[in-house]
Design a protein around this motif. Structure first.
Motif, short mmCIF file in Angstrom:
data_model
loop_
_atom_site.label_atom_id
_atom_site.label_comp_id
_atom_site.label_asym_id
_atom_site.label_seq_id
_atom_site.Cartn_x
_atom_site.Cartn_y
_atom_site.Cartn_z
N THR A 184 41.11 34.82 55.14
CA THR A 184 42.27 35.69 55.11
C THR A 184 41.87 37.04 55.66
OG1 THR A 184 43.01 34.57 53.11
CG2 THR A 184 44.04 36.69 53.60
N ALA A 185 42.60 37.55 56.66
CA ALA A 185 42.28 38.85 57.25
C ALA A 185 42.56 39.96 56.25
CB ALA A 185 43.09 39.07 58.52
N ILE A 186 41.83 41.06 56.38
CA ILE A 186 41.95 42.22 55.50
C ILE A 186 42.59 43.36 56.28
CG2 ILE A 186 40.66 43.86 54.09
CD1 ILE A 186 40.41 40.96 53.14
N ASP A 187 43.61 44.00 55.70
CA ASP A 187 44.27 45.12 56.37
C ASP A 187 43.48 46.42 56.25
OD1 ASP A 187 46.42 43.60 57.26
OD2 ASP A 187 47.53 43.90 55.40
N ASP A 188 42.90 46.68 55.08
CA ASP A 188 42.15 47.92 54.85
C ASP A 188 40.77 47.54 54.35
OD1 ASP A 188 41.11 50.39 54.18
OD2 ASP A 188 42.71 50.92 52.78
N VAL A 239 26.24 42.93 62.85
CA VAL A 239 26.23 43.16 61.42
C VAL A 239 27.36 42.46 60.71
CG1 VAL A 239 26.37 44.97 59.65
CG2 VAL A 239 25.13 45.42 61.78
N SER A 240 27.02 41.79 59.63
CA SER A 240 27.99 41.26 58.70
C SER A 240 27.67 41.88 57.35
CB SER A 240 27.87 39.73 58.61
OG SER A 240 28.81 39.21 57.69
N ALA A 241 28.69 42.39 56.69
CA ALA A 241 28.50 43.04 55.39
C ALA A 241 29.51 42.49 54.40
CB ALA A 241 28.62 44.55 55.51
N ILE A 242 29.08 42.41 53.14
CA ILE A 242 29.90 41.89 52.06
C ILE A 242 30.24 43.01 51.10
CG2 ILE A 242 29.99 40.28 50.12
CD1 ILE A 242 28.02 38.51 51.67
N GLN A 243 31.52 43.08 50.72
CA GLN A 243 31.96 44.14 49.80
C GLN A 243 31.27 43.96 48.45
OE1 GLN A 243 36.22 44.56 49.25
NE2 GLN A 243 35.97 46.77 49.24
N ALA A 244 30.77 45.08 47.95
CA ALA A 244 30.04 45.06 46.65
C ALA A 244 31.01 45.08 45.49
CB ALA A 244 29.10 46.25 46.57
N PHE A 266 34.31 31.72 50.07
CA PHE A 266 33.68 31.88 48.76
C PHE A 266 34.22 33.09 48.00
CE2 PHE A 266 30.82 29.94 51.84
CZ PHE A 266 30.69 28.68 51.26
N GLY A 267 35.28 33.71 48.54
CA GLY A 267 35.92 34.84 47.88
C GLY A 267 35.32 36.20 48.19
N ASN A 268 34.35 36.26 49.12
CA ASN A 268 33.73 37.53 49.49
C ASN A 268 34.56 38.24 50.55
OD1 ASN A 268 31.22 37.08 48.00
ND2 ASN A 268 30.77 35.55 49.56
N THR A 269 34.79 39.53 50.36
CA THR A 269 35.39 40.34 51.42
C THR A 269 34.27 40.71 52.38
OG1 THR A 269 37.10 41.19 49.97
CG2 THR A 269 36.62 42.48 51.95
N ARG A 270 34.45 40.36 53.64
CA ARG A 270 33.39 40.47 54.64
C ARG A 270 33.92 41.24 55.85
NH1 ARG A 270 28.88 37.42 55.48
NH2 ARG A 270 29.34 36.12 53.69
N VAL A 271 33.07 42.11 56.43
CA VAL A 271 33.40 42.82 57.67
C VAL A 271 32.28 42.59 58.68
CG1 VAL A 271 34.81 44.60 56.58
CG2 VAL A 271 32.37 45.01 56.90
N GLY A 272 32.63 42.67 59.97
CA GLY A 272 31.65 42.51 61.02
C GLY A 272 31.74 43.62 62.04
N SER A 319 38.33 49.58 53.54
CA SER A 319 37.68 50.65 52.79
C SER A 319 36.98 50.09 51.56
CB SER A 319 38.70 51.70 52.36
OG SER A 319 39.26 52.32 53.50
N GLY A 320 35.77 50.59 51.30
CA GLY A 320 35.01 50.16 50.13
C GLY A 320 33.53 50.24 50.37
N SER A 321 32.76 49.76 49.39
CA SER A 321 31.29 49.74 49.46
C SER A 321 30.83 48.34 49.84
CB SER A 321 30.69 50.12 48.11
OG SER A 321 31.05 51.44 47.78
N TYR A 322 29.83 48.28 50.73
CA TYR A 322 29.35 47.02 51.27
C TYR A 322 27.82 46.97 51.26
CZ TYR A 322 34.03 46.19 53.10
OH TYR A 322 35.39 45.99 53.22
N ALA A 323 27.31 45.74 51.22
CA ALA A 323 25.87 45.50 51.40
C ALA A 323 25.72 44.60 52.63
CB ALA A 323 25.29 44.82 50.17
N LEU A 324 24.70 44.87 53.44
CA LEU A 324 24.46 44.04 54.61
C LEU A 324 24.12 42.62 54.18
CD1 LEU A 324 22.36 46.17 57.11
CD2 LEU A 324 24.80 45.72 57.10
#
Length: 188
Positions: free
Chosen positions: A10-14, A183-188, A140-146, A16-21
């Motif tokens: 599912t795409a994310i509109d915003d 880079v791929s990061a997962i929201q903490a 797996f329910g992780n919010t992920r950005v690239g 914003s948040g904290s992420y870990a690589l």
């Protein structure tokens, strides 16, 4: 039968948040010209990093990265050993390369991150252009950005000065090094 890998994202509109690589889905690489005729590519296999992303106020965003110098991989054990030696990174004395952002700007899906890159206790500013390549909630329910980005530096600016003259003119290793970030990061 459906596995977790078949589930849609599912795409994310915003974002914003904290992420870990996500180290297993990221690549921190480099490219150097060798003997004036070809390119040698390498990467670091061990690193940690965090990011705070603020889409509304990009200047409030922050990135921190620490790379384990001994994790360098170029496809040649001899070359990797030489790069870890005092001729280059001196991994025994300086085991980490670090980056801390000092300024973040955004223009649509393009981000410009300026920060302090420290190699061998030498800190210099570097600006890296990134393209946001996507965002999603994974199966797996992780919010992920690239993000993908690159910049070119002169290795001598950080005290990486070893070289050898070629009989035909020129040098064995280029001064300019391209740094590449996938880079791929997962929201903490």
């Amino acid at each position: 039968m459906t596995t977790g890998f078949d589930a849609p994202t599912t795409a994310i509109d915003d974002i914003s948040g904290s992420y870990a690589l996500d180290v297993s889905h990221s690549r921190l690489g480099f490219v150097a010209r060798h003997a004036m005729v070809t390119k040698v590519r390498g990467q670091f296999g061990a690193f940690t990093g965090t990011a705070t992303i603020d889409e509304a106020t990009p200047a409030s965003s922050k990135v921190e990265l620490s790379i384990d110098v001994t994790s360098i991989e170029t496809g040649s054990a001899d070359r990797d050993g030489h790069l870890k030696s005092a001729d280059f990174f001196d991994a025994e004395t300086y085991p980490a390369i670090t980056f801390t952002s000092t300024d973040v700007k955004r223009d649509g899906s393009d981000w410009t991150i300026t920060g302090d890159l420290t190699i061998k206790d030498v800190t210099k500013p570097v600006t890296i252009e990134f393209e946001q390549t996507g965002s999603a909630v994974d199966p797996f329910g992780n919010t992920r950005v690239g993000f993908e980005g690159e910049t070119t530096i002169n290795r001598k600016d950080w005290g990486l000065t070893w070289n050898a003259a070629l009989e035909t003119g020129g040098v064995l290793v280029s001064e300019k090094i391209k740094l590449e970030f996938d880079v791929s990061a997962i929201q903490a």
